[in-house]
Structures are given as C-alpha cells and as structure tokens.
Design an enzyme around this catalytic site. Sequence first.
Site, PDB file in Angstrom:
ATOM      1  N   CYS A  16       1.245  -1.043   0.248  1.00 45.82           N
ATOM      2  CA  CYS A  16      -0.003   0.052   0.452  1.00 45.82           C
ATOM      3  C   CYS A  16       0.394   1.226  -0.183  1.00 45.82           C
ATOM      4  CB  CYS A  16      -0.722  -0.073   1.166  1.00 45.82           C
ATOM      5  SG  CYS A  16      -2.087   1.377   1.037  1.00 45.82           S
ATOM      6  N   CYS A 347      -5.725  -7.531  24.269  1.00 45.41           N
ATOM      7  CA  CYS A 347      -5.262  -7.330  22.941  1.00 45.41           C
ATOM      8  C   CYS A 347      -3.785  -5.839  23.256  1.00 45.41           C
ATOM      9  CB  CYS A 347      -6.468  -6.315  22.852  1.00 45.41           C
ATOM     10  SG  CYS A 347      -7.083  -5.089  24.219  1.00 45.41           S
TER      11      CYS A 347
END
Length: 417
Positions: A16, A347
């Site tokens: 990207c 997380c």
Amino acid sequence: MNKHTTIDKSTGEKKCSCFKRCGGCQLDKVYAQQIEWKQAKADRMLSRFCRPQQIITMDDPYNYRNKVQTVYKVNSSKRIVSGVYQSSTHSMVITDDCFLEDIRAQQIVATLKELMADFRILPYNEESDQGLLKHTIIRTSQTTGEVMLVLVTATPIFPAKKNFVKAITEKHPYITTIVQNVNKGRVPLTLGDRDIIMYGKGYITDEMCGCKFRISPHSFYQVNPEQTEKLYSKAVSCAELKKGDRVIDAYCGTGTIGLIAAKSGADVAGVELNAEAVKDAVSNAKLNKLDNIRFYNEDAGEFMTKLAQAGESCDTVFLDPPRAGTTEEFVEALGKLRPEKIVYVSCKIETLERDLKLLAKIGYKAQLIQPVDMFPHTTGIENVVLLKRKMISLTPNRTPDKKGDKKIERKGKTSHR
C-alpha cells in the site's frame, strides 16, 4: 478511484502506497516476517511468566475488517472523495482500496460518493459546521452474508430518503439494513443517541463458535471474524469448563465469551459497565435460547467483591478488558473471590505484561500463553492466558517431640466450593 494497493511481484503480497501517511498499518513487511516479529516480541515480554505458544496466524491476512468507517470531503476539484483519518489526527488520507477492509464495504463506499453527488448530499465540514454526512459505518457478516450501512448525519433530515435507499439497495442488493444515526456533536467518528431505521431490521446477525450474535450500530464486536473464532475457542477450551461450573465473564461487552462458555453448560454471570452493551448481551442470550447466563450492568470489580463478602465462590473468571488493561482494584477483587482459574484475553501485550505481574502477587501463575494474530499488518498482538491459583504451602512454627523434629506442611485448598 484512488488505487493505492499493488502486488509486489517479488513476493506476491499486497503493498500500500499509503503506508507512511495513513497509520492504519504499522508493519510494512511480508506476512511471514510480521509473524516472526510478533512471536519474538511475545517471547521477549511474556516468557518470564510462561513460554508463549506459536502464534496463530491467518490463512489470508487481507480484507479481514468486518467494520469499516469512512469519512468524506469535497476536494479542490469539487468532487466528493473518501478515506480515513490519519492516526490521532483529523487529517484525511484519501483511499478507495484499503487492503484491510471488507471488499463489499469498499464497493458500497464507491456508490455512496456517486449518489451523494446525484442527490446533492454534502459531506459534513467540521470547521464550518455545514453539510449532512459525517461518516459511514459498514458492518458485514461472513457467515450470514448480511450487511449493515450506517449513515451518520448532522441532522435527522435526509433529502429524498426513499429514493436514496432504493438507489443504493438496487446497486448492492446484499445490503440487508440501513440505519441513519443522528450525531449533532462535533467529535468525529462517534455515534449519536438517535437511530432511524431507513431499511431492513436495524441490525445484522453473525455466527461464531456455534452461537448467534445480534450486531447493532452501537455494538462492540471484534473486527476480524476468522481470528476471533480461533481466539474465543482457545479461551473457552483452555478453561476446561464442566456443566455447572460457576463462571464470571468480566468486561463481557455484548456477551460473546460468556455465551460460548454457557453453551458448554457452565452457569455464567456476565458483568459490563456499558448499559447499551448489556442490552445487546441480553438479546444475544435470548437469540441463542440460553437460560444459564445472566448479565449485570455493574462494575466487574465491585460485583466480585460483593460476591466474596457474601461468601460466594467462583470456578473461573474470564476477563477481556480494553487496551488499557485491568485495574489494581479489579485484581484486588479477584484476590478476594479467589477463583481457581483465570482466563485473560488481552488486546495489548504491554498492559498484559503489567497485569500478569499484579496477578502473580495475589497467587496466580500462568499455565498457557497463546498469541493470536488478530490484526495483520499492525503491531497488535492478541493473547489468551490461562492462570491457575497456586498451591500455597504453609509451614508453621515447629515443635520438637519425642519422635524428632519433623516439618509439618499443610497445603491450601484448590477450591472453595
């Protein structure tokens, strides 16, 4: 279309050109190198507690995000463009083909820009406080195929609403519901309190680990369904729950882990401070016809402290806190309740490391650490940690007797039930 994704001919993997400008991805490496980097970080930070298992990877680490938020603006050529906010800023990065986002969501966004021009719907301008559309949220389910489009607007007035809905659903018949959310505040990428259902039932349903989950515009739901299934399956299986086990699902959100645990026959109490999340959790329990789970709109630490004071016991506590991790007050409450097992779903590895030190101080030792690559192309590492209460050896003052000076050792109980 502003195509920024290309295929690297030497590796066959996607690249990207927005990498340095966007901030959505933090690792510009081939996937195998990302996994090596994450495994090394998990080993370095967590091995003092228990050697981490080999990280669970994705088969196809692209286009996995089932929740896509998009912002819009009018560019210098008077065209409506779309993209994302650069990390921690209000600066918009224009892109149409992020390789993390669901492809159906990208197709809907492309059509939305055309229809906004046709229906003369202007993007909201934060500086001038003018315009209608603040941002959109598109939520998708891979298991049911359902798709929800949320149009976040500055006012409840939506011009030619019926024709707009007809136009976009004809172009994308897989859209199953459209909701207009009215947010009169000035904070970007937030939802208001008012929802207006423009099409469909106002929510979508997803399936995971044998359970069904109702997802509304406000619901918290993990964004990577493939890896979430692996994560939650590991969390529940490592607890080795038996029918009738007493379980607390702390920070339960919409009840995902708790419902999966309840399906195994355990008696579950889900605790969550967010009232809207609790409403979703109750709906999900009804959807799955589970009557062995209850939800409480309370602080989890205070809830457990009250249980301990009442002489209640608990076999297993699941906790899946936000990125900031848990708190010293919560750990103190765990110490009072003294469950036999704790399953910590984290997380953020930095706060996990800190919290494992706190849990060790109250007598819990990590038995298993399982990293999961929930967010490919980012530095995030999700972990499941199984902790068990240590056997405590108590050696009282010794009193010699005629048979000699013997040590008397008494081991603490492993359960309060």
